[in-house]
Design a protein around this motif. Structure first.
Motif, PDB file in Angstrom:
ATOM      1  N   ARG A 133     -38.416   8.942 131.530  1.00  0.00           N
ATOM      2  CA  ARG A 133     -37.543   8.828 130.355  1.00  0.00           C
ATOM      3  C   ARG A 133     -36.101   9.207 130.676  1.00  0.00           C
ATOM      4  O   ARG A 133     -35.158   8.616 130.144  1.00  0.00           O
ATOM      5  N   SER A 145     -34.549   6.358 132.841  1.00  0.00           N
ATOM      6  CA  SER A 145     -34.346   5.124 132.075  1.00  0.00           C
ATOM      7  C   SER A 145     -33.221   5.252 131.058  1.00  0.00           C
ATOM      8  O   SER A 145     -32.823   4.258 130.437  1.00  0.00           O
ATOM      9  N   GLN A 183     -33.349   7.177 128.295  1.00  0.00           N
ATOM     10  CA  GLN A 183     -33.820   7.585 126.972  1.00  0.00           C
ATOM     11  C   GLN A 183     -33.434   9.036 126.694  1.00  0.00           C
ATOM     12  O   GLN A 183     -33.055   9.387 125.580  1.00  0.00           O
ATOM     13  N   TYR A 184     -33.546   9.884 127.714  1.00  0.00           N
ATOM     14  CA  TYR A 184     -33.086  11.267 127.645  1.00  0.00           C
ATOM     15  C   TYR A 184     -31.756  11.382 128.383  1.00  0.00           C
ATOM     16  O   TYR A 184     -31.519  10.669 129.365  1.00  0.00           O
ATOM     17  N   PHE A 217     -31.960  13.239 123.188  1.00  0.00           N
ATOM     18  CA  PHE A 217     -32.056  11.790 123.222  1.00  0.00           C
ATOM     19  C   PHE A 217     -30.643  11.221 123.372  1.00  0.00           C
ATOM     20  O   PHE A 217     -29.665  11.820 122.889  1.00  0.00           O
TER      21      PHE A 217
END
Length: 307
Positions: free
Chosen positions: A119, A122, A124-125, A134
């Motif tokens: 995450r 990518s 997302q975080y 986020f």
């Protein structure tokens, strides 16, 4: 039990984020002003066996301390470039977590630890100023701060004092939590907290530092875990703790009495830090430490609020 989140506006530069002990002292001061010394003493007497309330340390709005059982797994991730290595280094410096990501942590710890790096890589975080959030929270969590050192000189120019000062973004707000165990005190405590306008938490009032103002108090039961374990305040240990199944950080703490000429330093204590994961059957840990300073009796609050 009722868990409330108290929201504060920052009104000045600060020397550090106030700990649970400083906030506890401020609440007690306002409680005494509102209801009298005898009422405060009655309130404090309850803490020896059944505390009426517990409070946390102060955190940036929308954040919580990073839980110490956050142990991200890297085995299944293919490290391809320097940016990924940089993200891994940033991960080791995380101090806080957004409350939205905390919900993911609370839902399934194993999945959270196992999926963390995918995450993060990518997008997302993201990690901003030691806060894990986020990517769409970047404009919500105002985490920018600058630390500077200021030198002060005494009146006779013989002594120098150096203060570390934190300047936060002007839109920065902060939060602490208060867990009220005795329902009969709820209205009184909420009333006291609502009156905490333009309050100094942590000293240096005379030179204009550490000034806050409460602007809201809201229910926060939605952050409670099924089995309370995340420590939001500084606390000493007790016999109820299963140390082998806990994840924690410790620190030696030395506090000072305010405006005391007879005795300066308070008792040294070893405390669990905020974010520690405590395995216990109780709803809280620790105790109050009674101290005598001349003819005065004061209390060092090392009770731990768990959610």
């Amino acid at each position: 039990m009722s868990l409330f989140c108290v929201k504060l506006e920052l009104m000045s530069p600060i020397t550090s984020l106030p700990t649970s002990q400083s906030i506890f002292g401020t609440i007690c001061h306002f409680y005494e002003n509102e209801y009298g010394k005898n009422s405060l003493e009655k309130l404090l007497c309850s803490f020896e066996y059944n505390p009426i309330f517990l409070n946390s340390s102060l955190f940036l709005e929308y954040t919580l301390p990073i839980p110490q059982d956050f142990i991200p797994q890297i085995e299944s991730v293919d490290i391809k470039d320097k940016n990924m290595i940089s993200h891994m280094k940033e991960t080791k410096k995380i101090k806080y977590i957004s409350k939205e990501i905390f919900k993911e942590y609370a839902k399934d710890l194993n999945n959270f630890n196992n999926s963390y790096y995918s995450r993060l890589f990518s997008g997302q975080y993201i990690i901003q100023n030691h806060i894990l959030m986020f990517s769409n929270e970047l404009n919500i969590i105002h985490s920018k701060s600058i630390e500077v050192a200021k030198t002060r000189v005494s009146v006779d120019n013989k002594e120098y004092y150096q203060d570390k000062i934190l300047y936060f973004d002007k839109n920065s707000n902060f939060e602490f939590y208060i867990d009220i165990f005795d329902k009969s005190y709820e209205n009184d405590l909420v009333n006291v907290i609502k009156k905490m306008k333009y309050i100094n938490i942590g000293g240096h009032k005379s030179i204009g530092y550490n000034l806050f103002s409460v602007f809201d108090i809201v229910n926060a039961d939605n952050i409670r875990l099924k089995h309370p374990k995340l420590l939001l305040s500084r606390a000493i240990g007790d016999s109820s703790i299963d140390y082998q199944n806990s994840y924690y950080q410790l620190k030696e703490q030395t506090l000072k009495f305010n405006q005391s000429v007879k005795q300066v330093n308070r008792k040294r204590t070893i405390v669990f830090l905020e974010g520690s994961i405590i395995s216990t059957t109780k709803n809280y840990i620790g105790s109050l430490i009674e101290e005598k300073n001349g003819d005065e009796i004061t209390y060092q609050n090392v009770l731990g609020l768990l959610v």
